[in-house]
Enzyme design. Structure first.
Site, PDB file in Angstrom:
ATOM      1  N   LYS A  73       1.095   7.833   3.381  1.00 49.45           N
ATOM      2  CA  LYS A  73       0.019   7.368   4.261  1.00 49.45           C
ATOM      3  C   LYS A  73      -0.456   8.462   5.199  1.00 49.45           C
ATOM      4  CE  LYS A  73       1.026   2.469   4.078  1.00 49.45           C
ATOM      5  NZ  LYS A  73       1.531   1.287   4.738  1.00 49.45           N
ATOM      6  N   LYS A 110       0.554   0.984  -6.873  1.00 50.19           N
ATOM      7  CA  LYS A 110       0.850  -0.379  -6.436  1.00 50.19           C
ATOM      8  C   LYS A 110      -0.417  -1.145  -6.063  1.00 50.19           C
ATOM      9  CE  LYS A 110       2.078  -1.133  -2.203  1.00 50.19           C
ATOM     10  NZ  LYS A 110       2.711  -1.132  -0.874  1.00 50.19           N
ATOM     11  N   LYS A 160      -2.872  -4.181  -0.289  1.00 49.89           N
ATOM     12  CA  LYS A 160      -4.001  -4.856   0.348  1.00 49.89           C
ATOM     13  C   LYS A 160      -4.973  -3.904   1.020  1.00 49.89           C
ATOM     14  CE  LYS A 160      -0.673  -7.176   3.334  1.00 49.89           C
ATOM     15  NZ  LYS A 160       0.219  -6.129   3.819  1.00 49.89           N
TER      16      LYS A 160
HETATM   17  P1  TYM Z   1       3.576  -5.694   3.324  1.00 46.58           P
HETATM   18  O1  TYM Z   1       2.789  -6.476   4.307  1.00 46.58           O
HETATM   19  O2  TYM Z   1       2.965  -4.468   2.751  1.00 46.58           O
HETATM   20  O3  TYM Z   1       3.966  -6.624   2.101  1.00 46.58           O
HETATM   21  C1  TYM Z   1       4.574  -7.895   2.297  1.00 46.58           C
HETATM   22  C2  TYM Z   1       5.563  -8.155   1.172  1.00 46.58           C
HETATM   23  O4  TYM Z   1       4.892  -8.092  -0.086  1.00 46.58           O
HETATM   24  C3  TYM Z   1       5.539  -7.164  -0.944  1.00 46.58           C
HETATM   25  N1  TYM Z   1       4.536  -6.487  -1.752  1.00 46.58           N
HETATM   26  C4  TYM Z   1       4.577  -6.400  -3.081  1.00 46.58           C
HETATM   27  N2  TYM Z   1       5.464  -6.855  -3.979  1.00 46.58           N
HETATM   28  C5  TYM Z   1       5.213  -6.609  -5.282  1.00 46.58           C
HETATM   29  N3  TYM Z   1       4.124  -5.923  -5.708  1.00 46.58           N
HETATM   30  C6  TYM Z   1       3.212  -5.444  -4.841  1.00 46.58           C
HETATM   31  N4  TYM Z   1       2.145  -4.792  -5.272  1.00 46.58           N
HETATM   32  C7  TYM Z   1       3.421  -5.677  -3.462  1.00 46.58           C
HETATM   33  N5  TYM Z   1       2.723  -5.345  -2.339  1.00 46.58           N
HETATM   34  C8  TYM Z   1       3.435  -5.840  -1.313  1.00 46.58           C
HETATM   35  C9  TYM Z   1       6.227  -6.176  -0.002  1.00 46.58           C
HETATM   36  O5  TYM Z   1       7.288  -5.512  -0.628  1.00 46.58           O
HETATM   37  C10 TYM Z   1       6.665  -7.091   1.114  1.00 46.58           C
HETATM   38  O6  TYM Z   1       7.887  -7.714   0.786  1.00 46.58           O
HETATM   39  N6  TYM Z   1       6.866  -3.175   6.116  1.00 46.58           N
HETATM   40  C11 TYM Z   1       6.578  -4.468   5.494  1.00 46.58           C
HETATM   41  C12 TYM Z   1       6.443  -5.608   6.467  1.00 46.58           C
HETATM   42  C13 TYM Z   1       7.622  -5.787   7.339  1.00 46.58           C
HETATM   43  C14 TYM Z   1       8.859  -6.380   6.966  1.00 46.58           C
HETATM   44  C15 TYM Z   1       9.642  -6.382   8.144  1.00 46.58           C
HETATM   45  C16 TYM Z   1       9.349  -6.897   5.774  1.00 46.58           C
HETATM   46  C17 TYM Z   1       7.711  -5.460   8.653  1.00 46.58           C
HETATM   47  N7  TYM Z   1       8.909  -5.818   9.159  1.00 46.58           N
HETATM   48  C18 TYM Z   1      10.959  -6.880   8.135  1.00 46.58           C
HETATM   49  C19 TYM Z   1      10.660  -7.393   5.755  1.00 46.58           C
HETATM   50  C20 TYM Z   1      11.435  -7.382   6.930  1.00 46.58           C
HETATM   51  C21 TYM Z   1       5.246  -4.348   4.775  1.00 46.58           C
HETATM   52  O7  TYM Z   1       4.458  -3.490   5.053  1.00 46.58           O
HETATM   53  O8  TYM Z   1       5.013  -5.360   3.894  1.00 46.58           O
END
Ligand code: TYM
Length: 331
Positions: A112, A197, A200
């Site tokens: 990023k 990947k 969003k």
């Molecule tokens: P985020 O918001 O990017 O994504 C939320 C969840 O969706 C999963 N995910 C995916 N799984 C499969 N294929 C994909 N293309 C895909 N895109 C997203 C992510 O793995 C995630 O589980 N840093 C985290 C948010 C966060 C978090 C936490 C998660 C902040 N604090 C504490 C768990 C525990 C994030 O950016 O997820």
């Protein structure tokens, strides 16, 4: 009882990747078998260029979708991260536990920050410290399991390292958590570029199925998915990334095995058609419930208020004990 924590950050509209990689399992499995907390982690959305009104809108939408997907406030705690001060309180202590070197090694930071620099944007300091806040999200609840997609594995590994280091230096304070992943579709790929990947915050929406896309848009995006050279339907991520992605999506939607499914198709067209229909059917009930809930925002806000109260009461004693352990005078 097992404690589970996970979150979604409101940086864009939620995608099929978020659903298959995380949300669906929270709904179908995790909330029933554990003491589970699920959060709209809005502070994480401030680590990149953002528009305040949009973040507010997306946060409300993410919470509404989480409930529409089937998270039940009678079974689990649903809340907004910024409503519970314990996350940022603990984050500072963990900044004093983490090292600059280990944060700079995080893949998401490297990718990023390189992207931002390439387009002439400055890199916010919080982009570097982001995984520390994520560790605080998890450790504040003495979490055992963190159900996430594959892209979050490294961040959960760091969380484990920080918990172990803190416990070793200052006495046992945190539970050391572990990441859990869905059996298939832990990494849903972009339909137009199946080597990256489905995320969003990507620029173009053509390869991304959003949970609130209408039925026609979902069908079109899947029917236009990039496939691979040759004609054989095979489950092979390296040789056939496009087809493999479709097989994983179809397998996840229908609870089948992707390898087995591969044997059932002899054309890309038929695979795409069945995948499109499976995704449309999977998302249909959620979209309908989302429409109803979005029209009743008071009830969503009520759920979030109660969720924050519950979360605060769980995190407070843990974070207080970390403050004492690290050497701060009690207030
Ligand atoms: P985020 O918001 O990017 O994504 C939320 C969840 O969706 C999963 N995910 C995916 N799984 C499969 N294929 C994909 N293309 C895909 N895109 C997203 C992510 O793995 C995630 O589980 N840093 C985290 C948010 C966060 C978090 C936490 C998660 C902040 N604090 C504490 C768990 C525990 C994030 O950016 O997820």
């Amino acid at each position: 009882m097992t404690r589970i924590f996970s979150g979604i950050k409101p940086t864009g509209h939620l995608t099929l990747g978020n659903y298959l990689g995380a949300l669906r399992r929270w709904v179908e499995v995790d909330q029933h078998r554990a003491d589970a907390l699920f959060s709209v982690v809005d502070l994480h959305a401030l680590t990149v260029e953002h528009d305040p009104a949009r973040v507010r809108r997306l946060s409300r939408q993410a919470a509404t979708l989480m409930l529409a997907a089937g998270l039940d406030p009678a079974l689990c705690t649903v809340f907004v991260q910024s409503h519970v001060d314990e996350h940022t309180r603990l984050s500072y202590l963990l900044e004093c536990t983490a090292t600059d070197g280990e944060l700079r090694r995080m893949i998401q930071y490297k990718e990023k920050s390189a992207r931002a620099r390439a387009s002439g944007e400055s890199v916010r300091f919080s982009l570097l410290s982001y995984p520390v806040l994520m560790a605080a999200d998890i450790l504040a609840y003495r979490t055992d399991e963190v159900p996430v997609g594959e892209d979050q594995t490294q961040h959960v590994e760091l969380t484990r390292d920080l918990a172990l280091r803190f416990n070793q230096r200052y006495g046992h304070t945190f539970t050391v958590p572990r990441a859990t992943r869905p059996p298939v579709a832990a990494r849903v790929m972009d339909l137009q570029d199946p080597t990256s990947k489905m995320g969003k915050s990507h620029d173009s929406g053509a390869g991304i199925v959003y949970l609130l896309d209408d039925t026609d848009a979902v069908r079109k995006k899947i029917m236009r998915a990039v496939t691979d050279s040759g004609r054989e339907v095979a489950y092979d991520r390296d040789a056939k990334p496009g087809v493999t992605n479709l097989l994983e999506i179809l397998a996840a939607c229908t609870d089948r095995d992707p390898q087995e499914l591969a044997g059932a198709y002899d054309s890309y067209g038929a695979l795409k058609r069945d995948t499109a229909e499976a995704v449309v059917e999977l998302l249909r009930p959620m979209r309908a419930r989302h429409a109803a809930l979005a029209a009743d925002s008071d009830s969503v806000e009520q759920v979030l208020r109660e969720g924050a109260e519950r979360a605060r009461s769980m995190a407070r004693p843990v974070v207080d004990s970390a403050f004492r352990a690290i050497g701060l005078l009690p207030a």
